[in-house]
Design an enzyme around this catalytic site. Structure first.
Site, PDB file in Angstrom:
ATOM      1  CB  THR A 243      -7.177  -5.804   9.784  1.00 10.27           C
ATOM      2  OG1 THR A 243      -7.614  -6.998   9.128  1.00 10.27           O
ATOM      3  CG2 THR A 243      -7.582  -4.595   8.965  1.00 10.27           C
TER       4      THR A 243
ATOM      5  NE  ARG B  58      -5.542 -12.139   5.301  1.00 10.58           N
ATOM      6  CZ  ARG B  58      -6.231 -10.988   5.224  1.00 10.58           C
ATOM      7  NH1 ARG B  58      -6.594 -10.493   4.055  1.00 10.58           N
ATOM      8  NH2 ARG B  58      -6.556 -10.327   6.315  1.00 10.58           N
TER       9      ARG B  58
ATOM     10  CE  LYS C 176      -4.016  -2.185   2.245  1.00  6.94           C
ATOM     11  NZ  LYS C 176      -5.050  -2.025   3.309  1.00  6.94           N
TER      12      LYS C 176
ATOM     13  CG  ASN D 117      -3.722  -2.158   6.773  1.00 11.55           C
ATOM     14  OD1 ASN D 117      -3.559  -1.841   5.597  1.00 11.55           O
ATOM     15  ND2 ASN D 117      -4.752  -2.870   7.178  1.00 11.55           N
TER      16      ASN D 117
ATOM     17  NE  ARG E 239      -2.318  -5.498   7.100  1.00 12.90           N
ATOM     18  CZ  ARG E 239      -3.455  -6.062   6.717  1.00 12.90           C
ATOM     19  NH1 ARG E 239      -3.967  -7.070   7.402  1.00 12.90           N
ATOM     20  NH2 ARG E 239      -4.086  -5.611   5.653  1.00 12.90           N
TER      21      ARG E 239
ATOM     22  CE1 TYR F  45      -9.326  -3.224  -0.033  1.00 16.03           C
ATOM     23  CE2 TYR F  45      -8.456  -1.290  -1.161  1.00 16.03           C
ATOM     24  CZ  TYR F  45      -8.260  -2.399  -0.345  1.00 16.03           C
ATOM     25  OH  TYR F  45      -7.017  -2.683   0.152  1.00 16.03           O
TER      26      TYR F  45
ATOM     27  CD  GLU G  17      -8.578  -9.348  -3.891  1.00 14.50           C
ATOM     28  OE1 GLU G  17      -9.393  -9.046  -3.004  1.00 14.50           O
ATOM     29  OE2 GLU G  17      -7.397  -9.686  -3.623  1.00 14.50           O
TER      30      GLU G  17
ATOM     31  CG  HIS H  38      -5.291  -6.267  -0.516  1.00 18.97           C
ATOM     32  ND1 HIS H  38      -6.552  -6.244   0.046  1.00 18.97           N
ATOM     33  CD2 HIS H  38      -5.328  -7.208  -1.502  1.00 18.97           C
ATOM     34  CE1 HIS H  38      -7.318  -7.131  -0.581  1.00 18.97           C
ATOM     35  NE2 HIS H  38      -6.603  -7.726  -1.524  1.00 18.97           N
TER      36      HIS H  38
HETATM   37  P1  ADP Z   1      -7.668  -7.005   5.553  1.00 19.82           P
HETATM   38  O1  ADP Z   1      -6.910  -5.979   4.746  1.00 19.82           O
HETATM   39  O2  ADP Z   1      -6.864  -7.464   6.736  1.00 19.82           O
HETATM   40  O3  ADP Z   1      -8.181  -8.159   4.726  1.00 19.82           O
HETATM   41  P2  ADP Z   1     -10.401  -5.998   5.575  1.00 19.82           P
HETATM   42  O4  ADP Z   1     -10.593  -6.738   4.295  1.00 19.82           O
HETATM   43  O5  ADP Z   1     -11.378  -6.252   6.678  1.00 19.82           O
HETATM   44  O6  ADP Z   1      -8.933  -6.252   6.176  1.00 19.82           O
HETATM   45  O7  ADP Z   1     -10.430  -4.435   5.298  1.00 19.82           O
HETATM   46  C1  ADP Z   1      -9.833  -3.899   4.137  1.00 19.82           C
HETATM   47  C2  ADP Z   1      -9.019  -2.694   4.529  1.00 19.82           C
HETATM   48  O8  ADP Z   1      -9.901  -1.673   4.991  1.00 19.82           O
HETATM   49  C3  ADP Z   1      -8.034  -2.918   5.675  1.00 19.82           C
HETATM   50  O9  ADP Z   1      -6.791  -3.432   5.268  1.00 19.82           O
HETATM   51  C4  ADP Z   1      -7.894  -1.534   6.256  1.00 19.82           C
HETATM   52  O10 ADP Z   1      -6.950  -0.759   5.522  1.00 19.82           O
HETATM   53  C5  ADP Z   1      -9.282  -0.958   6.051  1.00 19.82           C
HETATM   54  N1  ADP Z   1     -10.077  -1.132   7.260  1.00 19.82           N
HETATM   55  C6  ADP Z   1     -10.639  -2.258   7.729  1.00 19.82           C
HETATM   56  N2  ADP Z   1     -11.300  -2.054   8.881  1.00 19.82           N
HETATM   57  C7  ADP Z   1     -11.154  -0.742   9.157  1.00 19.82           C
HETATM   58  C8  ADP Z   1     -11.603   0.100  10.203  1.00 19.82           C
HETATM   59  N3  ADP Z   1     -12.342  -0.364  11.210  1.00 19.82           N
HETATM   60  N4  ADP Z   1     -11.246   1.405  10.145  1.00 19.82           N
HETATM   61  C9  ADP Z   1     -10.505   1.883   9.136  1.00 19.82           C
HETATM   62  N5  ADP Z   1     -10.032   1.129   8.101  1.00 19.82           N
HETATM   63  C10 ADP Z   1     -10.357  -0.170   8.124  1.00 19.82           C
HETATM   64 MG    MG Z   2      -9.571  -8.114   3.169  1.00 19.62          MG
END
Ligand code: ADP
Ligand code: MG
Length: 137
Positions: free
Chosen positions: A91, A85, A9, A112, A102, A49, A126, A115
């Site tokens: 996350t 993962r 990212k 973070n 992370r 997204y 994707e 992805h």
């Molecule tokens: P991951 O990236 O671990 O698969 P998710 O798919 O749940 O997590 O969410 C996608 C992205 O959205 C996350 O990597 C993060 O950047 C953002 N995100 C997720 N939850 C939150 C939250 N509660 N507040 C702000 N950003 C979030």
């Molecule tokens: Mg995700």
């Protein structure tokens, strides 16, 4: 053999740690089957997204993902999806296990660092969103 999508990212690209993150994958048995640096458009980020479109953080997530270039990769290997993962960590970097990407390179739940696809079906979608078959080697 499994393929999964990884994105470094904008926060991690800006920190100049592309190589350090790629090393985590290669050192843990994953191959870089495809890789490119891209500036996503708003439309790209919204489409990518789309599953999160109804979440309260969607607008901020899209804004963040277009705030600078990203590096997009196809990671390949045995159990590549789960392995990625695991290497990524939780996350929220504050909850991520020590030694994960992370935990080591990310600041916040928004910024973070990486992805990773969360299911084989999403991984395929994707990968097809960003790469042509001839780019995956
Ligand atoms: P991951 O990236 O671990 O698969 P998710 O798919 O749940 O997590 O969410 C996608 C992205 O959205 C996350 O990597 C993060 O950047 C953002 N995100 C997720 N939850 C939150 C939250 N509660 N507040 C702000 N950003 C979030
Ligand atoms: Mg995700």
């Amino acid at each position: 053999m499994e393929n999964t999508l990884s994105i470094i990212k904008p926060d991690a690209v800006a920190k100049n740690v592309i190589g350090k993150i790629v090393d985590r994958f290669e050192s843990n048995g994953l191959k870089i089957a495809a890789m490119k640096k891209v500036q996503l458009s708003q439309a790209d980020a919204e489409a990518f997204y789309a599953v999160h479109a109804s979440r309260p953080f969607f607008g901020d997530l899209v804004k963040f993902m277009i705030s600078g270039p990203v590096v997009i990769m196809v990671l390949q290997g045995e159990n590549a999806l789960a392995k990625n993962r695991e290497l990524m960590g939780a996350t929220n970097p504050k909850e991520a296990t020590k030694g994960t990407i992370r935990a080591d390179f990310a600041e916040s739940i928004d910024a973070n660092a990486v992805h990773g696809s969360d299911s084989l079906e999403n991984a395929e979608n994707e990968i097809n969103f960003f790469f042509a078959q001839r780019e995956i080697l």
